[in-house]
Design an enzyme around this catalytic site. Structure first.
Site, mmCIF file in Angstrom:
data_model
loop_
_atom_site.group_PDB
_atom_site.id
_atom_site.type_symbol
_atom_site.label_atom_id
_atom_site.label_comp_id
_atom_site.label_asym_id
_atom_site.label_seq_id
_atom_site.Cartn_x
_atom_site.Cartn_y
_atom_site.Cartn_z
ATOM 1 N N GLN A 250 -38.380 53.011 36.894
ATOM 2 C CA GLN A 250 -37.732 52.777 37.868
ATOM 3 C C GLN A 250 -38.836 51.563 38.198
ATOM 4 O O GLN A 250 -38.285 51.363 38.751
ATOM 5 C CB GLN A 250 -38.296 54.165 39.170
ATOM 6 C CG GLN A 250 -38.384 53.699 40.598
ATOM 7 C CD GLN A 250 -38.733 54.795 41.372
ATOM 8 O OE1 GLN A 250 -37.752 55.964 41.710
ATOM 9 N NE2 GLN A 250 -39.551 55.097 41.409
ATOM 10 N N ALA B 225 -42.987 65.703 50.820
ATOM 11 C CA ALA B 225 -42.879 66.756 49.372
ATOM 12 C C ALA B 225 -43.948 66.499 49.161
ATOM 13 O O ALA B 225 -44.387 66.184 48.140
ATOM 14 C CB ALA B 225 -41.769 67.433 48.484
ATOM 15 N N GLY C 9 -45.616 54.640 41.195
ATOM 16 C CA GLY C 9 -46.276 55.699 40.096
ATOM 17 C C GLY C 9 -45.520 55.247 39.222
ATOM 18 O O GLY C 9 -44.272 54.819 38.708
ATOM 19 N N GLY D 65 -50.532 63.640 44.263
ATOM 20 C CA GLY D 65 -50.767 61.361 43.336
ATOM 21 C C GLY D 65 -49.477 60.851 44.292
ATOM 22 O O GLY D 65 -49.874 60.034 44.140
ATOM 23 N N HIS D 66 -48.977 61.122 45.399
ATOM 24 C CA HIS D 66 -48.986 60.208 46.210
ATOM 25 C C HIS D 66 -49.670 60.001 46.877
ATOM 26 O O HIS D 66 -49.968 58.415 47.837
ATOM 27 C CB HIS D 66 -47.311 61.134 47.422
ATOM 28 C CG HIS D 66 -46.453 61.108 46.978
ATOM 29 N ND1 HIS D 66 -45.546 62.983 46.625
ATOM 30 C CD2 HIS D 66 -45.581 60.907 46.496
ATOM 31 C CE1 HIS D 66 -44.496 63.050 46.523
ATOM 32 N NE2 HIS D 66 -44.277 61.491 46.253
#
Ligand code: PAF
Length: 283
Positions: free
Chosen positions: A156, A32, A150, A36-37
């Site tokens: 994470q 998806a 990110g 940002g990716h």
């Protein structure tokens, strides 16, 4: 663009690239894909010869079956978007659950020196064992020189740095800035599922974080947290799950401010049944 689905095929492709002394930059995703990716992919392309992008909705990091079932799966669209960045210098690894878990879809157990018990760790049981399991497996298969994550998932990111350090994985982990919609809403694959009225209201999260940052200049962490809680209590659409100001390195909540430490405010909010997270550096 080559898309590999088996460990065997991607390993062969990696072997060839390594034989040609190509530098590999890795971007792990659950698909998806959004801008940002794409920013992570572009950074990976700028700093390496080839970007390897994994697209895999990892079941072991979900503690809610409905969330896993509803997670958007848009492989064809993702591949087309990646092609807009480069056709030849990106390879995609899109394995099945069986390929990764071999019939045993469970997490390994990790010790991240306590980073895993804060914030998301408290609200999403087992989440970071799932993230650790998949990221370790992907890094072992792809063996990238650098991997890009990110800062939206800042906890994470810190945990993956710890994973690599503790398991002596020879990949440099690089944190990349949060990408935002023009409204200020942090980009997330979950935003796609927001109903219009919630999408309009969601920028309130970043707006509140920015004011919290200003307030943190003169007020204690507790006072800022009280103020944020009040703002969300007045908001009819967004429900605050947590707001915490923490030390960036240990992720422990700040008790007394020190000039020598870097702090960050972290927030999780429900917009209807969609859980959104965001954070902001405070000093
Ligand atoms: O941030 C994500 O999208 C996921 O947690 C990751 C790193 C791809 C692991 O499944």
């Amino acid at each position: 663009m080559n898309v590999y689905t088996t460990k065997h095929d991607i390993s062969d492709a990696i072997k060839v690239l390594k034989g040609q002394k190509k530098k590999l930059g890795f971007v792990a995703t659950m698909g998806a894909l959004h801008q940002g990716h794409m920013a992570l992919v572009k950074t990976a392309l700028n700093q390496n010869d080839v970007a390897v992008v994994s697209i895999f909705v990892n079941p072991t990091q979900f503690n809610n079956q409905e969330d896993l079932d509803k997670y958007p799966r848009t492989l064809d669209r993702d591949i087309n978007l990646l092609k807009t960045a480069s056709n030849n210098e990106i390879i995609v690894f899109a394995p099945t659950v069986y390929t990764i878990y071999n019939g045993n879809t469970t997490s390994e157990h990790f010790d991240f020196d306590g980073l895993e018990f804060e914030m998301e760790g408290k609200f999403r049981e087992g989440h970071f064992n799932g993230v650790g399991t998949i990221v370790k497996r992907l890094l072992e298969i792809i063996q990238p020189d650098k991997a890009y994550f990110g800062e939206k998932d800042f906890q994470q990111l810190q945990i993956i740095k710890k994973l690599v350090e503790k398991h002596n994985i020879p990949t440099k982990i690089i944190g990349c800035p949060i990408h935002r919609e023009t409204s200020g809403l942090a980009m997330s694959s979950r935003n796609e599922r927001l109903k219009e009225v919630y999408k309009k209201e969601a920028p309130f999260i970043y707006k509140t974080l920015k004011t919290a940052k200003i307030k943190f200049g003169t007020k204690s962490a507790n006072k800022v947290a009280e103020w944020v809680t009040k703002q969300f209590a007045k908001n009819k659409l967004l429900e605050l799950e947590y707001f915490i100001i923490s030390d960036e390195q240990t992720l422990k909540p700040v008790k007394r401010k020190s000039n020598k430490k870097s702090y960050r405010a972290f927030i999780a909010v429900y917009a209807d049944d969609i859980r959104l997270i965001d954070n902001i550096a405070l000093n």
